[in-house]
Scaffold this motif. Structure first.
Motif, PDB file in Angstrom:
ATOM      1  N   GLU A   1       1.308  -1.213   0.099  1.00  0.00           N
ATOM      2  CA  GLU A   1       0.171   0.298  -0.135  1.00  0.00           C
ATOM      3  C   GLU A   1       0.561   1.353   0.578  1.00  0.00           C
ATOM      4  N   ILE A   2       2.093   1.505   0.903  1.00  0.00           N
ATOM      5  CA  ILE A   2       2.888   2.677   1.250  1.00  0.00           C
ATOM      6  C   ILE A   2       3.466   2.757  -0.444  1.00  0.00           C
ATOM      7  N   LEU A   3       3.900   1.710  -1.097  1.00  0.00           N
ATOM      8  CA  LEU A   3       5.097   1.624  -2.529  1.00  0.00           C
ATOM      9  C   LEU A   3       3.735   1.895  -3.117  1.00  0.00           C
ATOM     10  N   CYS A   4       2.245   1.381  -3.463  1.00  0.00           N
ATOM     11  CA  CYS A   4       1.601   1.490  -4.430  1.00  0.00           C
ATOM     12  C   CYS A   4       1.195   3.655  -4.306  1.00  0.00           C
ATOM     13  N   SER A   5       1.149   3.998  -3.110  1.00  0.00           N
ATOM     14  CA  SER A   5       0.569   5.272  -2.675  1.00  0.00           C
ATOM     15  C   SER A   5       1.896   6.381  -3.636  1.00  0.00           C
ATOM     16  N   VAL A   6       3.272   5.903  -3.301  1.00  0.00           N
ATOM     17  CA  VAL A   6       4.486   6.312  -3.873  1.00  0.00           C
ATOM     18  C   VAL A   6       4.752   6.792  -5.112  1.00  0.00           C
ATOM     19  N   ILE A   7       4.091   5.965  -5.940  1.00  0.00           N
ATOM     20  CA  ILE A   7       4.877   5.703  -7.032  1.00  0.00           C
ATOM     21  C   ILE A   7       4.094   7.222  -8.012  1.00  0.00           C
ATOM     22  N   SER A   8       4.947   7.368  -9.051  1.00  0.00           N
ATOM     23  CA  SER A   8       4.790   8.641 -10.204  1.00  0.00           C
ATOM     24  C   SER A   8       3.887   7.819 -11.188  1.00  0.00           C
ATOM     25  N   SER A   9       4.843   6.769 -11.845  1.00  0.00           N
ATOM     26  CA  SER A   9       3.989   6.372 -13.115  1.00  0.00           C
ATOM     27  C   SER A   9       3.832   4.463 -13.038  1.00  0.00           C
ATOM     28  N   THR A  10       3.133   4.108 -14.013  1.00  0.00           N
ATOM     29  CA  THR A  10       3.278   2.627 -14.003  1.00  0.00           C
ATOM     30  C   THR A  10       4.354   2.164 -15.448  1.00  0.00           C
ATOM     31  N   PRO A  11       4.782   1.380 -15.553  1.00  0.00           N
ATOM     32  CA  PRO A  11       4.579   0.373 -14.095  1.00  0.00           C
ATOM     33  C   PRO A  11       6.597   0.661 -13.852  1.00  0.00           C
ATOM     34  N   ALA A  12       6.170   0.352 -11.915  1.00  0.00           N
ATOM     35  CA  ALA A  12       7.005   0.448 -11.271  1.00  0.00           C
ATOM     36  C   ALA A  12       7.997  -0.431 -10.648  1.00  0.00           C
ATOM     37  N   TRP A  13       9.252  -0.789 -10.799  1.00  0.00           N
ATOM     38  CA  TRP A  13       9.679  -1.419 -10.102  1.00  0.00           C
ATOM     39  C   TRP A  13      10.446  -0.704  -8.647  1.00  0.00           C
ATOM     40  N   ALA A  14      10.575  -1.729  -7.682  1.00  0.00           N
ATOM     41  CA  ALA A  14      11.043  -1.544  -5.962  1.00  0.00           C
ATOM     42  C   ALA A  14      11.524  -2.966  -5.565  1.00  0.00           C
ATOM     43  N   ASP A  15      12.859  -2.438  -4.863  1.00  0.00           N
ATOM     44  CA  ASP A  15      13.379  -3.199  -4.753  1.00  0.00           C
ATOM     45  C   ASP A  15      12.578  -3.794  -3.451  1.00  0.00           C
ATOM     46  N   SER A  16      13.921  -5.102  -2.681  1.00  0.00           N
ATOM     47  CA  SER A  16      13.432  -5.989  -2.026  1.00  0.00           C
ATOM     48  C   SER A  16      12.956  -5.011  -0.505  1.00  0.00           C
ATOM     49  N   ASN A  17      14.053  -3.918  -0.273  1.00  0.00           N
ATOM     50  CA  ASN A  17      13.876  -2.648   0.729  1.00  0.00           C
ATOM     51  C   ASN A  17      12.525  -2.100   0.429  1.00  0.00           C
ATOM     52  N   GLY A  18      12.057  -1.879  -0.261  1.00  0.00           N
ATOM     53  CA  GLY A  18      11.177  -1.242  -0.241  1.00  0.00           C
ATOM     54  C   GLY A  18      11.590   0.725  -1.421  1.00  0.00           C
ATOM     55  N   LYS A  19      12.422   0.446  -2.428  1.00  0.00           N
ATOM     56  CA  LYS A  19      12.505   1.379  -2.588  1.00  0.00           C
ATOM     57  C   LYS A  19      12.157   1.583  -4.174  1.00  0.00           C
ATOM     58  N   ILE A  20      11.382   2.386  -5.283  1.00  0.00           N
ATOM     59  CA  ILE A  20      11.448   2.368  -5.701  1.00  0.00           C
ATOM     60  C   ILE A  20      12.728   2.636  -7.225  1.00  0.00           C
ATOM     61  N   ILE A  21      13.214   1.509  -7.608  1.00  0.00           N
ATOM     62  CA  ILE A  21      14.337   1.784  -8.700  1.00  0.00           C
ATOM     63  C   ILE A  21      14.094   2.093 -10.236  1.00  0.00           C
ATOM     64  N   GLN A  22      12.884   2.316 -10.530  1.00  0.00           N
ATOM     65  CA  GLN A  22      12.929   2.638 -11.768  1.00  0.00           C
ATOM     66  C   GLN A  22      11.686   2.464 -12.349  1.00  0.00           C
ATOM     67  N   TYR A  23      11.200   3.203 -12.823  1.00  0.00           N
ATOM     68  CA  TYR A  23      10.064   2.931 -13.999  1.00  0.00           C
ATOM     69  C   TYR A  23      10.094   2.972 -15.151  1.00  0.00           C
TER      70      TYR A  23
ATOM     71  N   LYS B   1       9.474  -6.915  -6.935  1.00  0.00           N
ATOM     72  CA  LYS B   1       8.380  -6.280  -6.983  1.00  0.00           C
ATOM     73  C   LYS B   1       7.946  -5.598  -8.517  1.00  0.00           C
ATOM     74  N   MET B   2       6.856  -5.471  -9.109  1.00  0.00           N
ATOM     75  CA  MET B   2       6.357  -5.093 -10.630  1.00  0.00           C
ATOM     76  C   MET B   2       5.532  -4.351  -9.781  1.00  0.00           C
ATOM     77  N   LEU B   3       4.830  -3.051  -9.652  1.00  0.00           N
ATOM     78  CA  LEU B   3       4.044  -2.231  -9.456  1.00  0.00           C
ATOM     79  C   LEU B   3       3.094  -2.262 -10.745  1.00  0.00           C
ATOM     80  N   TYR B   4       2.095  -2.839 -10.678  1.00  0.00           N
ATOM     81  CA  TYR B   4       1.768  -1.800 -12.786  1.00  0.00           C
ATOM     82  C   TYR B   4       0.218  -1.558 -11.599  1.00  0.00           C
ATOM     83  N   ASN B   5      -0.542  -1.355 -12.454  1.00  0.00           N
ATOM     84  CA  ASN B   5      -1.915  -0.908 -12.886  1.00  0.00           C
ATOM     85  C   ASN B   5      -2.914  -1.172 -14.311  1.00  0.00           C
ATOM     86  N   PRO B   6      -3.862  -2.239 -13.927  1.00  0.00           N
ATOM     87  CA  PRO B   6      -4.380  -2.945 -14.714  1.00  0.00           C
ATOM     88  C   PRO B   6      -4.830  -1.974 -16.660  1.00  0.00           C
ATOM     89  N   SER B   7      -5.021  -0.833 -16.407  1.00  0.00           N
ATOM     90  CA  SER B   7      -5.626   0.042 -17.487  1.00  0.00           C
ATOM     91  C   SER B   7      -4.179   0.778 -18.300  1.00  0.00           C
TER      92      SER B   7
END
Length: 132
Positions: free
Chosen positions: A47-69, A92-98
């Motif tokens: 929930e924290i990761l999804c609430s702070v990303i600026s676009s998708t897909p976003a990639w986060a490391d095991s420490n919960g840090k966004i590493i790439q979009y 982790k890959m954070l994505y939005n189906p739309s």
């Protein structure tokens, strides 16, 4: 002999003392309320990761840090990105189906035959579901 001022006399002489005390007490109550409210809100890492990303897909490391979009599709290199990099490093890959870029990334993983494995590892996060 000079007359001693009583507490009531001091307050009458300087009315700002009561106002300052009241405002200070109000500030302390507001701060305490915010601390209690923040402790009661337990957000998951997803929930924290999804609430702070600026676009998708976003990639986060095991420490919960966004590493790439953006999309990760190696050009002219046949590499199993999921099993060689993403799963071992717990990315982790954070994505939005739309999102069309997300769909391209998912289609690429499906073509490689690694999408199901990536999902089984619980490293694929659908932010639309997480932020309901």
């Amino acid at each position: 002999m000079p007359k001693k001022l009583t507490t009531t006399g001091k307050l009458r002489k300087n009315p700002y003392i009561v106002t300052t005390f009241t405002l200070g007490l109000l500030c302390l109550l507001i701060i305490a309320g915010n601390i209690i409210e923040n402790r009661s809100i337990n957000k998951t890492e997803n929930e924290i990761l999804c609430s702070v990303i600026s676009s998708t897909p976003a990639w986060a490391d095991s420490n919960g840090k966004i590493i790439q979009y953006g999309v990760l599709i190696p050009q002219n290199i046949p590499i199993d990105v999921v099993n060689a990099v993403l799963i071992p490093q717990r990315v982790k890959m954070l994505y939005n189906p739309s999102c069309s870029a997300c769909q391209r990334q998912i289609d690429y993983f499906k073509e490689q035959g690694t999408w199901e494995q990536y999902q089984k590892e619980k490293l694929v996060i659908n932010c639309k579901e997480v932020l309901k």
